[in-house]
Design an enzyme around this catalytic site. Sequence first.
Site, PDB file in Angstrom:
ATOM      1  CG  LEU A 179      -1.967  -1.046   1.410  1.00 25.79           C
ATOM      2  CD1 LEU A 179      -2.681  -0.861   2.749  1.00 25.79           C
ATOM      3  CD2 LEU A 179      -2.964  -1.016   0.264  1.00 25.79           C
ATOM      4  CG  ASP A 180       0.560   4.395  -2.890  1.00 27.20           C
ATOM      5  OD1 ASP A 180       1.443   3.626  -3.320  1.00 27.20           O
ATOM      6  OD2 ASP A 180      -0.271   4.961  -3.624  1.00 27.20           O
ATOM      7  NE  ARG A 181       5.968   7.751   5.213  1.00 25.35           N
ATOM      8  CZ  ARG A 181       7.018   8.521   5.443  1.00 25.35           C
ATOM      9  NH1 ARG A 181       7.734   8.985   4.425  1.00 25.35           N
ATOM     10  NH2 ARG A 181       7.364   8.808   6.685  1.00 25.35           N
TER      11      ARG A 181
END
Length: 306
Positions: free
Chosen positions: A120-122
């Site tokens: 997942l993106d940060r």
Amino acid sequence: MDNALVTLLKGVPKSMIYRLLRTGQVRVNGKRAKPDTRLADGDTLRIPPVRVAERPERQGPASGQVAEVADAIIFEDKHFLVIDKPSGVASHGGSGISHGAIELLRAARPQEHLELVHRLDRDTSGVLVFARTRAGLTGLQAAIRAGEVTKQYLCLMLGHPSKAKFDVNAPLLKSVLQGGERMVRVADNGKPSLTFFREMEQYPSARLMQATLGTGRTHQIRVHAAHIGHPLAGDPKYGDREMNKRFRDMGLNRMFLHASHMSFDLDGRSYSFSAPLPDDLKDFLDVLSVKGKRLLWMKEKSRTDF
């Protein structure tokens, strides 16, 4: 390939790794490798000699970070461990980030073997799955590649899409900028990409949507939303800068994207993981429902061909 080289070339800056790939110095079975080249058992990988200065040994993660991720565990069994990833925690370390969720979990569970199954993106919160066994890792990754995993997100779209339920079928092309930053755009020569959107709630100048992935491309939901003229609230890369500023003033301090659900079948068992919308996003929706009535998104340009 880029992830493999980051693992193999410890301490080498990502910018150098991408330069090696761009200049054709990395080869798989004699052919030039690209950042998204996949390695398979039996492949021959050639990497040129790379010399880097020795770095001081990294300090371990702070106990508070380890505890935050350990407290976020929502499921575990023989094969998998699942967390409701907090926003601001990267999936893994790299690009200036010392410790991501996988490193923090390994610090919390030093006796266990844990592998990151997907990312997942940060800024994105929500369901993130780790494998505790080789069978769990390879089995789930194979299911993801075969499109047999359901992934659903909650996101806040700017403006008012003309339909409550629609899909976006637009090919996506990923490019890597100097320094390793990834950018994605809609392009005819891109990879087929499909996202299903369904309206969940209405707000002034925005709609809370459920996005179900038909494919799993990098930044897919974000780019598809921007492509139809309704970018995600708070998106710093593909969003609307002016509206992002207004939303920050109202309390939205990150991109409004949350991985709410993931389900799949493996070895005769059905798995289903869900994570509720986190408090920071719920609080923002409460504020938006009251103060957002004065907002008007001047750049609203809804496409009618999606």
